[in-house]
Design an enzyme around this catalytic site. Structure first.
Site, mmCIF file in Angstrom:
data_model
loop_
_atom_site.group_PDB
_atom_site.id
_atom_site.type_symbol
_atom_site.label_atom_id
_atom_site.label_comp_id
_atom_site.label_asym_id
_atom_site.label_seq_id
_atom_site.Cartn_x
_atom_site.Cartn_y
_atom_site.Cartn_z
ATOM 1 N N GLY A 54 41.087 35.753 37.185
ATOM 2 C CA GLY A 54 40.760 35.186 35.876
ATOM 3 C C GLY A 54 39.973 36.180 35.035
ATOM 4 O O GLY A 54 40.210 36.340 33.828
ATOM 5 N N ARG B 214 43.131 42.157 23.743
ATOM 6 C CA ARG B 214 42.124 41.096 23.917
ATOM 7 C C ARG B 214 41.140 41.401 25.050
ATOM 8 O O ARG B 214 40.510 40.483 25.594
ATOM 9 C CB ARG B 214 42.791 39.735 24.175
ATOM 10 C CG ARG B 214 43.493 39.162 22.955
ATOM 11 C CD ARG B 214 44.210 37.880 23.279
ATOM 12 N NE ARG B 214 44.836 37.358 22.068
ATOM 13 C CZ ARG B 214 44.385 36.311 21.376
ATOM 14 N NH1 ARG B 214 43.332 35.648 21.783
ATOM 15 N NH2 ARG B 214 44.998 35.916 20.287
ATOM 16 N N ARG C 125 37.216 41.790 36.918
ATOM 17 C CA ARG C 125 37.613 41.793 38.332
ATOM 18 C C ARG C 125 38.908 42.586 38.500
ATOM 19 O O ARG C 125 39.112 43.244 39.510
ATOM 20 C CB ARG C 125 37.776 40.368 38.868
ATOM 21 C CG ARG C 125 37.802 40.298 40.404
ATOM 22 C CD ARG C 125 37.942 38.861 40.912
ATOM 23 N NE ARG C 125 37.010 37.992 40.257
ATOM 24 C CZ ARG C 125 37.318 36.754 39.846
ATOM 25 N NH1 ARG C 125 38.504 36.251 40.062
ATOM 26 N NH2 ARG C 125 36.410 36.030 39.232
ATOM 27 N N SER D 222 37.811 32.432 41.901
ATOM 28 C CA SER D 222 36.662 31.762 42.502
ATOM 29 C C SER D 222 36.860 30.253 42.364
ATOM 30 O O SER D 222 37.646 29.789 41.533
ATOM 31 C CB SER D 222 35.365 32.201 41.808
ATOM 32 O OG SER D 222 35.408 31.869 40.433
ATOM 33 N N ARG E 298 28.968 37.516 46.643
ATOM 34 C CA ARG E 298 30.241 37.275 45.958
ATOM 35 C C ARG E 298 31.124 38.520 46.023
ATOM 36 O O ARG E 298 32.305 38.450 46.256
ATOM 37 C CB ARG E 298 29.957 36.911 44.494
ATOM 38 C CG ARG E 298 30.753 35.718 44.036
ATOM 39 C CD ARG E 298 30.259 35.219 42.710
ATOM 40 N NE ARG E 298 29.031 34.472 42.825
ATOM 41 C CZ ARG E 298 28.172 34.273 41.842
ATOM 42 N NH1 ARG E 298 28.402 34.777 40.652
ATOM 43 N NH2 ARG E 298 27.094 33.565 42.031
ATOM 44 N N ARG F 233 47.278 34.900 42.466
ATOM 45 C CA ARG F 233 45.988 34.719 41.794
ATOM 46 C C ARG F 233 44.867 34.960 42.785
ATOM 47 O O ARG F 233 44.937 34.498 43.935
ATOM 48 C CB ARG F 233 45.921 33.290 41.229
ATOM 49 C CG ARG F 233 44.548 32.848 40.837
ATOM 50 C CD ARG F 233 44.530 31.615 39.982
ATOM 51 N NE ARG F 233 43.269 30.898 40.125
ATOM 52 C CZ ARG F 233 42.100 31.339 39.681
ATOM 53 N NH1 ARG F 233 42.008 32.493 39.059
ATOM 54 N NH2 ARG F 233 41.003 30.625 39.869
ATOM 55 N N ASP G 61 30.694 28.533 44.913
ATOM 56 C CA ASP G 61 29.619 27.545 44.844
ATOM 57 C C ASP G 61 30.099 26.244 45.489
ATOM 58 O O ASP G 61 31.294 26.034 45.647
ATOM 59 C CB ASP G 61 29.188 27.304 43.394
ATOM 60 C CG ASP G 61 30.362 26.972 42.501
ATOM 61 O OD1 ASP G 61 31.066 27.904 42.065
ATOM 62 O OD2 ASP G 61 30.610 25.781 42.280
#
Ligand SMILES: O=P(O)(O)O[C@H]1O[C@H](CO)[C@@H](O)[C@H]1O
Ligand SMILES: O=c1cc[nH]c(=O)[nH]1
Length: 236
Positions: free
Chosen positions: A21, A44, A25, A91, A219, A88, A206
């Site tokens: 996403g 973008r 990353r 998280s 993470r 994909r 989380d």
């Protein structure tokens, strides 16, 4: 020819792609896992890179957050760049007490409150499902790496913030949904339409029930496990 949202020419993008996403990353994956990297997209700020992993050509493209955003990239990657395998790497928040923060989840299927498939199927509930071979490859690779892997249904939510969230989350947990994220149902549905292979691999960042969160360092480490599973599954 570049598309509306991707400034690449045909051939610039590999037939296998990782889809985080977060565009940063994508940059992290390209810089730390790929060789001979070329950046093919900055439109973008949604970075896209192509490089090699263990000698195989592979791309990584940020998708943004939510079903509408990943739908734009999945449609353009499939229809204009002929991408075949889409994985994909995201998280998620855990919904089950026995799903731990830092676990890696393979999304076998996705439940959703997104209306996108309703515009296609009306009142019929289409069941967005992972590609079996990719899922099996990722499972085998993850087990070889000794990861605490979970496989099951995830909730693709249209909202990160919602009123009375726990009411819905408790119901989803009762029906064995493992975690909440925001893109998988759209990815699986578009891949199904165009007969492509798709999988979502998630790191639990989380815990919705216990409130536990990962530190940014943790993470990073667990994201690395997820990224390796996705890359090795893609080339297997
Ligand atoms: O970490 P990514 O891939 O962005 O995935 C999750 O994080 C975002 C919400 O913070 C949503 O996109 C959700 O699906
Ligand atoms: O969509 C998401 C992603 C991570 N954690 C959440 O609680 N929700």
């Amino acid at each position: 020819m570049p598309t509306t949202h991707i400034g690449a020419n045909k051939g610039d993008i590999a037939d296998k792609i990782l889809l985080p996403g977060d565009p940063l990353r994508a940059k992290y994956i390209a810089e730390n896992f790929l060789e001979d990297v070329v950046c093919y997209n900055e439109v973008r700020g949604m970075y896209g890179f192509t490089g090699t992993y263990k000698g195989e050509r592979i791309s990584v493209q940020g998708t943004g957050m939510g079903a509408p955003s990943i739908s734009i990239y999945a449609n353009e990657l499939i229809q204009e760049y002929d991408v075949q395998k889409l994985i994909r790497v995201g998280s998620c928040g855990a919904l089950q007490e026995d799903v731990q923060v830092r676990d890696v989840i393979l999304a076998q299927s996705a439940t959703t409150d997104s209306q996108m498939n309703r515009t296609v199927f009306g009142t019929i509930d289409f069941a967005p499902t992972a590609d079996f071979n990719l899922l099996k490859n990722a499972y085998d690779v993850g087990k070889e790496q000794g990861l605490n892997l979970r496989v099951g249904n995830v909730f693709t939510s249209d909202a990160f913030y919602r009123e009375n969230a726990m009411e819905l989350f408790n119901k989803l947990a009762e029906y064995n949904v493992l975690a909440v994220e925001m893109e998988t149902s759209a990815l699986y549905s578009i891949a199904a339409k165009y007969n492509r292979e798709a999988l979502t691999v998630l790191t639990v960042s989380d815990h919705i029930i216990t409130g536990e969160e990962t530190t940014s360092q943790e993470r990073q480490t667990t994201f690395n496990d997820m990224i390796e599973v996705a890359l090795d599954a893609a080339i297997k």
